[in-house]
Enzyme design. Structure first.
Site, PDB file in Angstrom:
ATOM      1  N   CYS A   1     104.727 -45.691   7.867  1.00 24.96           N
ATOM      2  CA  CYS A   1     103.920 -45.303   9.027  1.00 24.96           C
ATOM      3  C   CYS A   1     104.798 -45.100  10.259  1.00 24.96           C
ATOM      4  O   CYS A   1     104.587 -44.180  11.035  1.00 24.96           O
ATOM      5  CB  CYS A   1     102.898 -46.374   9.400  1.00 24.96           C
ATOM      6  N   ASP A   2     105.764 -45.994  10.455  1.00 25.28           N
ATOM      7  CA  ASP A   2     106.461 -46.051  11.743  1.00 25.28           C
ATOM      8  C   ASP A   2     107.939 -45.671  11.698  1.00 25.28           C
ATOM      9  O   ASP A   2     108.581 -45.589  12.745  1.00 25.28           O
ATOM     10  CB  ASP A   2     106.346 -47.478  12.319  1.00 25.28           C
TER      11      ASP A   2
ATOM     12  N   CYS B   1     105.162 -51.553   8.357  1.00 23.97           N
ATOM     13  CA  CYS B   1     104.985 -50.336   7.557  1.00 23.97           C
ATOM     14  C   CYS B   1     106.034 -49.286   7.904  1.00 23.97           C
ATOM     15  O   CYS B   1     105.907 -48.567   8.902  1.00 23.97           O
ATOM     16  CB  CYS B   1     103.578 -49.786   7.787  1.00 23.97           C
TER      17      CYS B   1
END
Ligand code: NAP
Length: 310
Positions: free
Chosen positions: A135-136, A132
């Protein structure tokens, strides 16, 4: 016995819950290991109608959940391991109990696929391997990263990561992207993105700090192996529908997507069992299409229950 049990709390399941609750069906919604579904791993959703400034993915699903609860949907946290749809009473079995319902809406979504190569699991999460970018990505500011895959997901992730990373290498096993033309062009023309064609990942390699230091790839034409130095490995090779628990009880295609035998796309081959969202849709896979399927599945369930009482 429940009128309707809804499995899953992504866009599809929660929209089904809103409609079923407003139809006075008193639905029971079972939320599994990732409440809120894939949208909770997205920061900003820019294409959900009604939000011209964009909306936070977590907030969007949380609002849907509260909307469903307001109309009387009940929520239970559990993981269904198997089902029995052979009789008129549909049974859903978890580790601790068996749920019974007249009708079921399956909206269990899909999960990102992994390659299964050495090092992938070992460094998954905080140590460099992830699925992701939204997200990261911010953890890889001024670092070199690789993105694995050649479809729209990989292209999207690679372009997104250029906001943070010093260099993005897109690693693809063929010499042509599967992604749509516009996305492929953006990738190839981007000054921060390098492409590693004909490269099959064979291992994620770690350093002494216990974090990723490189990806090993094999040239699919020459067979030569080499290492691509990187701090982050973003796996974007597609998704797998979360339908293993249906094995033997509901027909799915060879990729695991629930099959709907007629054109409704939400009526399964078992009367009273309906489906919505990414566990059945491998074509559109959007929040809004999942929500639309959830709405249709709830309306179908309501009509089916009414017919049974007539
Ligand atoms: P996808 O189109 O199935 O692409 C998966 C990619 O991963 C392919 O390039 C494939 O290689 C590669 N791959 C699969 N298994 C592999 C393995 N074991 N080793 C190495 N490479 C492997 O999946 P996706 O990109 O997630 O897209 C899925 C659907 O969602 C598509 O319809 C896509 O258009 C849509 N989508 C749309 C958007 C958008 O419009 N913004 C964004 C994301 C996704 P091959 O090419 O060699 O098969």
């Amino acid at each position: 016995m429940e009128n309707v049990i809804i499995l899953g709390t992504g866009c599809a399941g929660l929209t089904a819950a809103i409609y079923a609750a407003r139809a006075n069906l008193n639905p029971l919604v079972i939320e599994g290991v990732q409440p809120g579904g894939q949208l909770t791993t997205t920061s900003e959703v820019e294409n959900f109608p009604g939000f011209p400034e964009g909306v936070d993915g977590y907030m969007l699903t949380d609002n849907m959940r509260r909307q469903a609860a307001k109309f009387g949907a009940r929520f239970e946290s559990d993981r269904i391991d198997s089902v029995d749809f052979s009789g008129p009473v549909k049974k859903l079995v978890s580790g601790t109990r068996t749920y019974e319902a007249k009708s079921v809406i399956i909206a269990t979504g899909a999960s990102p696929k992994l390659l299964g190569i050495p090092g992938e699991q070992e460094y998954y999460g905080g140590n460099g391997v992830t699925t992701c970018a939204t997200c990261d990505g911010a953890f890889y500011r001024n670092r070199e990263v690789v993105v694995l895959g050649g479809g729209d997901s990989a292209a999207e992730e690679a372009i997104f990561l250029t906001r943070f990373a010093s260099k993005v290498t897109l690693v693809h096993r063929r010499d042509k992207l599967r992604a749509s033309e516009i996305m492929a062009r953006r990738v190839v023309e981007h000054p921060k993105i390098e492409t590693a064609w004909n490269s099959q990942p064979t291992a994620v390699l770690g350093g002494e700090d216990g974090k990723v230091r490189a990806l090993r790839v094999k040239d699919t034409v020459t067979g030569a192996e080499r290492e691509i130095p990187c701090k982050g490995v973003f796996v974007a090779i597609g998704h797998k529908p979360n339908t293993d628990f249906l094995a033997g009880s509901l027909p799915c295609d060879e990729s695991g997507y629930v099959i709907c035998p007629d054109n409704s796309t939400v009526r399964t081959s078992v009367p009273g069992v309906f489906v919505a969202g990414d566990c059945a849709d491998h074509v559109y896979r959007q929040a809004i299409t999942a929500a639309g399927m959830g709405c249709r599945a709830a309306i179908e369930a309501e009509r089916w229950l009414t017919d049974q009482e007539a």
